[in-house]
Design a protein around this motif. Sequence first.
Motif, PDB file in Angstrom:
ATOM      1  N   LEU A  82       0.827  -1.196   0.000  1.00 36.74           N
ATOM      2  CA  LEU A  82       0.000   0.000   0.000  1.00 36.74           C
ATOM      3  C   LEU A  82       0.864   1.249   0.000  1.00 36.74           C
ATOM      4  CD1 LEU A  82      -2.446  -1.258   2.778  1.00 36.74           C
ATOM      5  CD2 LEU A  82      -2.799  -1.384   0.295  1.00 36.74           C
ATOM      6  N   GLY A  83       0.546   2.190  -0.893  1.00 38.35           N
ATOM      7  CA  GLY A  83       1.305   3.427  -0.979  1.00 38.35           C
ATOM      8  C   GLY A  83       0.925   4.202  -2.224  1.00 38.35           C
ATOM      9  N   PRO A  84       1.572   5.336  -2.483  1.00 37.10           N
ATOM     10  CA  PRO A  84       1.263   6.130  -3.684  1.00 37.10           C
ATOM     11  C   PRO A  84       1.545   5.336  -4.957  1.00 37.10           C
ATOM     12  CG  PRO A  84       2.617   7.378  -2.122  1.00 37.10           C
ATOM     13  CD  PRO A  84       2.591   5.970  -1.636  1.00 37.10           C
ATOM     14  N   GLY A  85       0.671   5.488  -5.948  1.00 36.59           N
ATOM     15  CA  GLY A  85       0.854   4.822  -7.225  1.00 36.59           C
ATOM     16  C   GLY A  85      -0.119   3.701  -7.491  1.00 36.59           C
ATOM     17  N   LEU A  86      -1.041   3.449  -6.554  1.00 37.70           N
ATOM     18  CA  LEU A  86      -2.034   2.394  -6.779  1.00 37.70           C
ATOM     19  C   LEU A  86      -3.052   2.794  -7.841  1.00 37.70           C
ATOM     20  CD1 LEU A  86      -2.707   1.312  -3.071  1.00 37.70           C
ATOM     21  CD2 LEU A  86      -1.627  -0.096  -4.829  1.00 37.70           C
ATOM     22  N   LEU A  87      -3.446   4.070  -7.836  1.00 40.92           N
ATOM     23  CA  LEU A  87      -4.468   4.523  -8.788  1.00 40.92           C
ATOM     24  C   LEU A  87      -3.966   4.375 -10.221  1.00 40.92           C
ATOM     25  CD1 LEU A  87      -5.903   7.735  -7.058  1.00 40.92           C
ATOM     26  CD2 LEU A  87      -6.779   5.398  -6.986  1.00 40.92           C
ATOM     27  N   THR A  88      -4.893   4.102 -11.138  1.00 42.48           N
ATOM     28  CA  THR A  88      -4.678   3.915 -12.590  1.00 42.48           C
ATOM     29  C   THR A  88      -4.060   2.558 -12.916  1.00 42.48           C
ATOM     30  OG1 THR A  88      -2.418   4.800 -12.860  1.00 42.48           O
ATOM     31  CG2 THR A  88      -4.221   6.406 -12.786  1.00 42.48           C
ATOM     32  N   THR A  89      -3.737   1.741 -11.908  1.00 44.65           N
ATOM     33  CA  THR A  89      -3.018   0.489 -12.160  1.00 44.65           C
ATOM     34  C   THR A  89      -3.974  -0.699 -12.214  1.00 44.65           C
ATOM     35  OG1 THR A  89      -1.195   1.436 -10.872  1.00 44.65           O
ATOM     36  CG2 THR A  89      -1.029  -0.880 -11.453  1.00 44.65           C
ATOM     37  N   ILE A  90      -3.613  -1.676 -13.044  1.00 44.73           N
ATOM     38  CA  ILE A  90      -4.372  -2.924 -13.164  1.00 44.73           C
ATOM     39  C   ILE A  90      -3.510  -4.051 -12.607  1.00 44.73           C
ATOM     40  CG2 ILE A  90      -5.519  -4.518 -14.736  1.00 44.73           C
ATOM     41  CD1 ILE A  90      -5.794  -2.135 -16.692  1.00 44.73           C
ATOM     42  N   PHE A  91      -4.012  -4.719 -11.567  1.00 43.41           N
ATOM     43  CA  PHE A  91      -3.280  -5.797 -10.907  1.00 43.41           C
ATOM     44  C   PHE A  91      -3.991  -7.125 -11.135  1.00 43.41           C
ATOM     45  CE2 PHE A  91      -2.638  -2.027  -8.130  1.00 43.41           C
ATOM     46  CZ  PHE A  91      -1.251  -1.915  -8.223  1.00 43.41           C
ATOM     47  N   ASP A  92      -3.262  -8.226 -10.872  1.00 45.51           N
ATOM     48  CA  ASP A  92      -3.941  -9.515 -10.785  1.00 45.51           C
ATOM     49  C   ASP A  92      -4.300  -9.761  -9.320  1.00 45.51           C
ATOM     50  OD1 ASP A  92      -1.645 -10.332  -9.471  1.00 45.51           O
ATOM     51  OD2 ASP A  92      -1.045 -11.817 -10.969  1.00 45.51           O
ATOM     52  N   GLY A  93      -4.806 -10.940  -8.992  1.00 48.05           N
ATOM     53  CA  GLY A  93      -5.276 -11.205  -7.641  1.00 48.05           C
ATOM     54  C   GLY A  93      -4.193 -11.209  -6.583  1.00 48.05           C
ATOM     55  N   GLN A  95      -1.661  -8.943  -6.746  1.00 49.69           N
ATOM     56  CA  GLN A  95      -1.169  -7.569  -6.871  1.00 49.69           C
ATOM     57  C   GLN A  95       0.053  -7.466  -7.782  1.00 49.69           C
ATOM     58  OE1 GLN A  95      -0.139  -5.386  -3.313  1.00 49.69           O
ATOM     59  NE2 GLN A  95      -0.953  -3.461  -4.091  1.00 49.69           N
ATOM     60  N   ASN A  96       0.155  -8.340  -8.766  1.00 51.70           N
ATOM     61  CA  ASN A  96       1.159  -8.150  -9.809  1.00 51.70           C
ATOM     62  C   ASN A  96       0.640  -7.134 -10.810  1.00 51.70           C
ATOM     63  OD1 ASN A  96       3.395 -10.020  -9.331  1.00 51.70           O
ATOM     64  ND2 ASN A  96       1.856 -11.615  -9.549  1.00 51.70           N
ATOM     65  N   PRO A  97       1.441  -6.114 -11.170  1.00 52.09           N
ATOM     66  CA  PRO A  97       0.987  -5.145 -12.187  1.00 52.09           C
ATOM     67  C   PRO A  97       0.975  -5.814 -13.560  1.00 52.09           C
ATOM     68  CG  PRO A  97       3.254  -4.687 -11.514  1.00 52.09           C
ATOM     69  CD  PRO A  97       2.781  -5.808 -10.643  1.00 52.09           C
ATOM     70  N   LEU A  98      -0.224  -6.046 -14.100  1.00 55.85           N
ATOM     71  CA  LEU A  98      -0.353  -6.877 -15.301  1.00 55.85           C
ATOM     72  C   LEU A  98       0.346  -6.282 -16.517  1.00 55.85           C
ATOM     73  CD1 LEU A  98      -4.027  -8.164 -14.980  1.00 55.85           C
ATOM     74  CD2 LEU A  98      -1.917  -9.448 -14.704  1.00 55.85           C
ATOM     75  N   ALA A  99       0.337  -4.951 -16.654  1.00 52.63           N
ATOM     76  CA  ALA A  99       0.991  -4.330 -17.814  1.00 52.63           C
ATOM     77  C   ALA A  99       2.492  -4.615 -17.798  1.00 52.63           C
ATOM     78  CB  ALA A  99       0.722  -2.831 -17.821  1.00 52.63           C
ATOM     79  N   LYS A 100       3.118  -4.520 -16.623  1.00 55.83           N
ATOM     80  CA  LYS A 100       4.561  -4.763 -16.526  1.00 55.83           C
ATOM     81  C   LYS A 100       4.882  -6.242 -16.713  1.00 55.83           C
ATOM     82  CE  LYS A 100       5.564  -0.809 -13.537  1.00 55.83           C
ATOM     83  NZ  LYS A 100       6.092  -0.351 -12.222  1.00 55.83           N
ATOM     84  N   VAL A 101       4.008  -7.119 -16.214  1.00 50.48           N
ATOM     85  CA  VAL A 101       4.216  -8.558 -16.413  1.00 50.48           C
ATOM     86  C   VAL A 101       4.129  -8.895 -17.901  1.00 50.48           C
ATOM     87  CG1 VAL A 101       3.318 -10.864 -15.931  1.00 50.48           C
ATOM     88  CG2 VAL A 101       3.386  -9.165 -14.115  1.00 50.48           C
ATOM     89  N   ALA A 102       3.152  -8.279 -18.605  1.00 41.58           N
ATOM     90  CA  ALA A 102       3.000  -8.517 -20.041  1.00 41.58           C
ATOM     91  C   ALA A 102       4.208  -8.006 -20.811  1.00 41.58           C
ATOM     92  CB  ALA A 102       1.723  -7.846 -20.544  1.00 41.58           C
ATOM     93  N   ASP A 103       4.755  -6.856 -20.389  1.00 42.60           N
ATOM     94  CA  ASP A 103       5.958  -6.326 -21.056  1.00 42.60           C
ATOM     95  C   ASP A 103       7.133  -7.285 -20.900  1.00 42.60           C
ATOM     96  OD1 ASP A 103       4.614  -4.068 -21.846  1.00 42.60           O
ATOM     97  OD2 ASP A 103       5.306  -2.835 -20.167  1.00 42.60           O
ATOM     98  N   GLN A 104       7.189  -7.987 -19.781  1.00 44.85           N
ATOM     99  CA  GLN A 104       8.312  -8.876 -19.502  1.00 44.85           C
ATOM    100  C   GLN A 104       8.142 -10.249 -20.116  1.00 44.85           C
ATOM    101  OE1 GLN A 104       9.973  -8.690 -15.528  1.00 44.85           O
ATOM    102  NE2 GLN A 104      10.302 -10.897 -15.463  1.00 44.85           N
ATOM    103  N   THR A 105       6.906 -10.761 -20.145  1.00 44.24           N
ATOM    104  CA  THR A 105       6.691 -12.148 -20.582  1.00 44.24           C
ATOM    105  C   THR A 105       5.939 -12.268 -21.900  1.00 44.24           C
ATOM    106  OG1 THR A 105       4.582 -12.405 -19.412  1.00 44.24           O
ATOM    107  CG2 THR A 105       6.584 -12.819 -18.159  1.00 44.24           C
ATOM    108  N   GLY A 106       5.338 -11.175 -22.381  1.00 41.07           N
ATOM    109  CA  GLY A 106       4.517 -11.257 -23.577  1.00 41.07           C
ATOM    110  C   GLY A 106       3.045 -11.351 -23.235  1.00 41.07           C
ATOM    111  N   VAL A 107       2.201 -11.429 -24.265  1.00 44.19           N
ATOM    112  CA  VAL A 107       0.750 -11.421 -24.073  1.00 44.19           C
ATOM    113  C   VAL A 107       0.291 -12.619 -23.245  1.00 44.19           C
ATOM    114  CG1 VAL A 107      -1.489 -11.467 -25.235  1.00 44.19           C
ATOM    115  CG2 VAL A 107       0.404 -10.161 -26.228  1.00 44.19           C
ATOM    116  N   TYR A 108       0.902 -13.795 -23.476  1.00 40.81           N
ATOM    117  CA  TYR A 108       0.542 -14.988 -22.711  1.00 40.81           C
ATOM    118  C   TYR A 108       1.398 -14.992 -21.445  1.00 40.81           C
ATOM    119  CZ  TYR A 108      -1.761 -16.327 -27.018  1.00 40.81           C
ATOM    120  OH  TYR A 108      -2.567 -16.340 -28.114  1.00 40.81           O
TER     121      TYR A 108
END
Length: 374
Positions: A82-93, A95-108
């Motif tokens: 918990l802290g600044p930066g939570l707003l506008t973010t999409i997480f999985d269950g 709390q992994n930031p899905l956009a950053k995970v996709a950038d690292q691993t690809g769409v799948y």
Amino acid sequence: MNKQKSATGTVVQGFGNLLHVRFEGAIRQGEVAKVKVGDEMLLAEVIEIAGNEAKVQVFEDTRGVKLGTQVQFNGHLLEAELGPGLLTTIFDGLQNPLAKVADQTGVYLSRGVYLPPLDREKHWDFQPIAKIGDVLHRGESLGSVIEGRFQHLIMVPFSQFGTVKITHVAKAGAYKIDGVVASGEDEKGRMVEFTMVQRWPVKNALMEGKKVRPKRMMDTGLRILDTQFPVLKGGTFCSPGPFGAGKTVMQHHLSKYSDVDIVVIVACGERAGEVVEVLQTFPQLIDPHTNDSLMKRTVMICNTSSMPVAAREASVYMGAAIAEYYRQMGLDVLLLADSTSRWAQAMREMSGRLEEIPGEEAFPAYLASRICAF
């Protein structure tokens, strides 16, 4: 728990996402474990302990797990950051930031990839509120930063029980969330340091102070709801309906027009196509209160029906922990969980694997009390 004394174990049985682990050391229910499969470490949670054997539910696909697979327990419960930066973010269950995970691993998305939920490199303009010599309790303000259009309070961590006498407060300026912004002395004379980020177990209610009795109506912006089915601020409501009845459309309306500050949306076990529709639609929605993107005051937790069922239950608790955090700042928060029926289905599946006595329609007998407690 001291890392040197953390418990370890090996897998002796497996039933889908449920593993039986024989362990050495001290563990507790709800503790997080990591299952080593090749070069991957899969997150899991202890849900039952019997003697020196624990039942552990894995939040990922358990392909490759076999007899003797190593398991390490980390001594912490499943926590939200918990802290600044939570707003506008999409997480999985988890709390992994899905956009950053996709950038690292690809769409799948690959399993076993866990990234910090909050940006460690961004600087936030910190404004001190507390002064040297102040005696503070958990949840009281050390300072603030501006997150979007909101004053995000940097609070004494909720895990800090007892009072703290402040001995140092950082000057106004730009800091990373990991930087120390205040320090003090607790009741036992120990020095403690505070940053802008804190952690809290998602399955424990986050609340400091007395619960305020609901007495004001929440304006939903839809006359038929406000007159026929009024909702109180601080209250709860349920909107049952079959597929295609318009629940998601109503969710969009409530997010846009409700008289609230922050919106937290949990897509719990929803069909992937419906979640994609939400992800594509929400950034395009214009907030009628600010004429800006609605996403700027929204946090999304996504756990689709194609993701492991074990993480489905965690996603609802994760959304609640984030909503409670903003509520403690004095902001009005709307938490939308879609759908709680699939949350109950996840509990039913895990209950069956635990061989618990079933209730009506094979749901666990404690379903009603679990929903009530939540």
